[in-house]
Motif scaffolding. Structure first.
Motif: not given
Length: 287
Positions: A224-225, A231-232, A261-262, A268-270
């Protein structure tokens, strides 16, 4: 609570958002642990959460033991203020209180002995861990239980090979983290080197080591977001705190992982996931 130790300085009040974010994500683990603790203390009257931080776990313990009074003990006034606000939001303010005190001796100021003491990843911030455990045990009521969450395994958020940088990034971060941790421990006031045999230390404190259990948090990809944000936050914390120990290539990889933006970033990565193991040791005071 703030430890002033040059590169190992910790100001936990500044960590408030991260501490809340992490504890909320790990709530399933703490709920499982609380249910397991019912085997030793099914109906405690007083629970002390020593090193409570913003009170996320304190409130979970109050939910798990609805007849208990809960005291959140911490050395940081801003974190305790957050704990009181959380308790009010959960409707448990009438049986929830806080105690501002340093962890090594704060439990000594409890009004009366606790039936259950919970201490989660807190003891390693005390210089003399053996002495602190002895004090915890002293303030337990006869038959009371001490639940100590320490150790476990380093958490994992990404595969070994993520397609950018050298494979094994998290293992290298863990190695630098271990060096930082050792330095942090060595610089604590009154630091005493101690073999981290927690069952033996509980026994030395006068408790009967009753059980050890490891609880797993398994959040597989895709996440999820909320999990991505956690994690970020965690990798940002590592990037800021361990930069001196990582080489330029690994720092560049971390920068890409943290760049919204990457497309290769954790935003973004799955393949982002969370896999964590946390270990709880239980000692019971003779009745």
């Amino acid at each position: 609570m703030a430890h002033q130790h040059d590169h190992t300085q910790i100001d936990f009040a500044e960590w408030l958002p991260m501490l809340e974010q992490e504890a909320e994500l790990f709530a399933p683990v703490y709920r499982q642990a609380a249910g397991w603790l019912r085997e030793w203390k099914p109906e405690p009257e007083l629970i002390a959460d020593v090193g409570s931080g913003p009170g996320v776990i304190s409130c979970l313990l109050a939910d798990a033991f609805p007849q208990a009074r809960v005291v959140a003990v911490d050395g940081s006034a801003p974190l305790l203020e957050a704990a009181r606000s959380r308790a009010a939001e959960h409707g448990i303010a009438d049986r929830f209180s806080t105690l501002e005190a340093e962890l090594a001796d704060g439990i000594s100021n409890l009004e009366y002995p606790a039936d259950l003491v919970w201490s989660s990843r807190t003891l390693h911030h005390v210089g003399d861990q053996r002495a602190a455990l002895t004090e915890f045990a002293r303030r337990l009521a006869p038959g009371g239980a001490l639940a100590l969450l320490e150790g476990g395994l380093p958490s994992r958020y990404l595969p070994r090979d993520i397609g950018i940088g050298r494979p094994g990034l998290q293992s290298r971060i863990d190695a630098v983290q271990e060096e930082w941790f050792a330095k942090m421990r060595a610089e604590l006031p009154g630091a005493v080197e101690e073999t981290e045999d927690w069952p033996a230390l509980l026994t030395a404190a006068g408790l009967r080591h009753t059980a050890t259990r490891t609880f797993l948090l398994d959040l597989p990809a895709p996440v999820s977001d909320e999990v991505r944000a956690f994690v970020a936050t965690t990798l940002t914390h590592r990037r800021e705190g361990l930069a001196d120990g990582l080489d330029a290539d690994d720092l560049a990889t971390l920068d890409r992982l943290l760049d919204p933006d990457d497309k290769a970033s954790v935003h973004h990565r799955p393949d982002v996931f969370v896999l964590a193991a946390q270990t709880v040791y239980v000692g019971v005071k003779p009745a």
